[in-house]
Design an enzyme around this catalytic site. Structure first.
Site, PDB file in Angstrom:
ATOM      1  CG  ASN A 202      23.753  46.644  38.903  1.00 39.53           C
ATOM      2  OD1 ASN A 202      22.692  45.618  38.376  1.00 39.53           O
ATOM      3  ND2 ASN A 202      24.798  47.102  38.198  1.00 39.53           N
ATOM      4  CG  ASP A 276      35.137  46.732  37.894  1.00 40.38           C
ATOM      5  OD1 ASP A 276      34.646  45.833  37.523  1.00 40.38           O
ATOM      6  OD2 ASP A 276      36.002  47.719  37.491  1.00 40.38           O
TER       7      ASP A 276
END
Length: 490
Positions: A202, A276
């Protein structure tokens, strides 16, 4: 449709998932008074829901997207560990490779909400490195399973599972048995020795790797774009997908320009586990042979689906098919089927239901479905999964894969909804739909249909429609085989 061919391919893949297994627990209730001891709300809990979290959520996503998965992790010998195992088993994921340690507490994230508003999250569980004995057991499982898999996904939440020895073992196995390997980690530098296919940092993880300061808003895009090549070199990977929340994701691939995938804005409370899901979709698409840009687009589509749902959740294969196809007749889940059925009940629509394989659509099918629609207002068609057809018809069937059969049926004007099912009978669908009329073709009699008592119990009616003679999928398939068997060999 190009993307969808990879979805069909990955249902044959076996993925190894390793990382921190967590139990995500959601306590939902209402609050209309304050505590006397302190100015905090009192929540009257009305429901408790356990779901797989962390790397367990990654494994759950891989399974729901249609691939098989072996999940390696360590949990405690505690109530939370038992609850986590139960959530995995409910999703068809084996817990055989979950190592239970008396020295550890299962990782738990417990969220308390009032009227869907998150009030508090409480975390608990062991995060120190696993001890040498457990490490040896995990390495033994890795050595046994790695050669059997088509891809590996690492979900490293910094909870002590991915120790230096475990990473070294993965690096050695990857050298010996090269596989698609995708890493999602808070400490990506730990994996520089592994021949990685792709990483998914991220924004915070990316700037930490690049050792640069954080920016805000759209300024972050250019900041990361300018440093994409460096990011690939730092971790020695072929592809990097940097997720930027509201600004979407930037995909870097060696020898290709950066590619920006737009975002699907949502509230943070609905973004739990989306990373995920993204990693799961990316791993499967790459392992199925999709190029980096396309694989990232598929991964983004999977994440876009789950962020529309509250809590930690997964993306189903049928939902992804619908998203990529734009097929509005395809019912993506049984939850959405319930919603659609209720809307039609409110409009007093008469609902007709039928089911079948519909492998090679022919005149008999078209005539039959047209007649079925004329019996009511809404025609819903349950379609057998590929595996259930193999069990019914043999290893050479179906001729057409599930996504093709759903798309062709959806093109018929007489059909209002199509929904796949994997069970041997459509009984579970019938319980949800509660059709006014259940229809089958004239090659059946009521005595041959195990669904008849259920239909009658629910107040429905069974109709047997005329059989179009001399036309059947099996006959067509047999004629094709006979024709090809007579052709001269070259």
């Amino acid at each position: 449709m190009i993307a969808q061919q990879y979805l069909d391919k990955w249902t044959n893949l076996h993925v190894l998932a390793i990382g921190e297994a967590m139990l995500d627990c959601y306590l939902e209730g209402t609050s209309n008074r304050l505590c006397r001891e302190a100015p905090v709300p009192i929540v009257d809990i009305s429901s408790l829901k356990d779901v797989p979290g962390g790397a367990a959520n990654t494994a759950a996503n891989i399974a729901r997207l249609g691939a098989s998965v072996s999940f390696l992790s360590v949990i405690g010998t505690d109530l939370e560990g038992d609850r986590l195992k139960r959530t995995l088993q409910e999703r068809g994921i084996s817990t055989h490779n979950l190592i239970a340690s008396t020295q550890r507490q299962t990782l738990l994230k417990q969220r308390i909400s009032s009227d869907s508003q998150l009030l508090l999250r409480c975390d608990r569980g062991s995060t120190e490195n696993i001890d040498p004995q457990i490490e040896n057991q995990l390495i033994e499982n890795l050595n046994r399973l790695y050669p059997t898999c088509d891809a590996t996904v690492i979900s490293d939440y910094g909870g002590g599972i991915l120790t230096p020895r475990i990473i070294q073992t993965i690096a050695q196995l990857q050298t010996q048995y090269p596989r698609t390997i995708v890493v999602d980690s808070k400490q990506l530098k730990n994996f520089q020795s592994v021949n990685i296919t792709a990483i998914k940092p991220n924004y915070q993880q990316a700037i930490q790797l690049l050792e640069i300061s954080a920016l805000k808003g759209k300024e972050r895009i250019q900041q990361i774009v300018d440093r994409g090549a460096k990011l690939l070199d730092l971790i020695n990977t072929q592809l990097a997908a940097v997720t930027l929340d509201a600004e979407g994701a930037i995909i870097f691939e060696r020898n290709n320009p950066p590619y920006i995938i737009p975002s699907h804005p949502t509230s943070n409370s609905q973004a739990t586990g989306a990373g995920d899901t993204f990693v799961s979709g990316l791993t499967l698409a790459l392992a199925a042979g999709a190029a980096g840009k396309l694989a990232a687009s598929i991964a983004s589509a999977t994440a876009a689906i789950v962020v529309t749902q509250p809590g930690t959740t997964t993306c189903s294969l049928s939902a992804l098919h619908q998203s990529l196809s734009g097929n509005q007749k395809l019912v993506v889940s049984r939850e959405s089927l319930v919603t659609s059925i209720q809307e039609h009940r409110n409009w007093k629509h008469k609902i007709v239901f039928t089911n079948g394989c519909f492998d090679l659509l022919h005149l008999g099918h078209v005539t039959y479905l047209k007649q079925a629609k004329q019996l009511g207002d809404i025609l819903i068609v349950g379609v057998n999964s590929d595996e259930s057809i193999r069990q019914l018809k043999g290893a050479n069937r179906p001729v057409n894969c599930l996504s093709d059969r759903l798309a062709i049926l959806s093109a018929l004007e007489s059909v209002d909804y199509v929904i796949p099912f994997a069970e041997s009978t459509p009984s579970e669908l019938i319980k949800i739909i509660r059709p006014d009329i259940y229809v089958k073709g004239g090659d059946y009699t009521p005595e041959m249909l195990p669904e008849v008592p259920l239909i009658e119990e629910l107040g429905g009616e069974v109709k047997i429609l005329p059989y179009v003679s001399n036309i059947s999928t099996t006959a067509i398939v047999n004629r094709i085989y006979q024709t090809f068997s007579k052709l001269p060999s070259i």
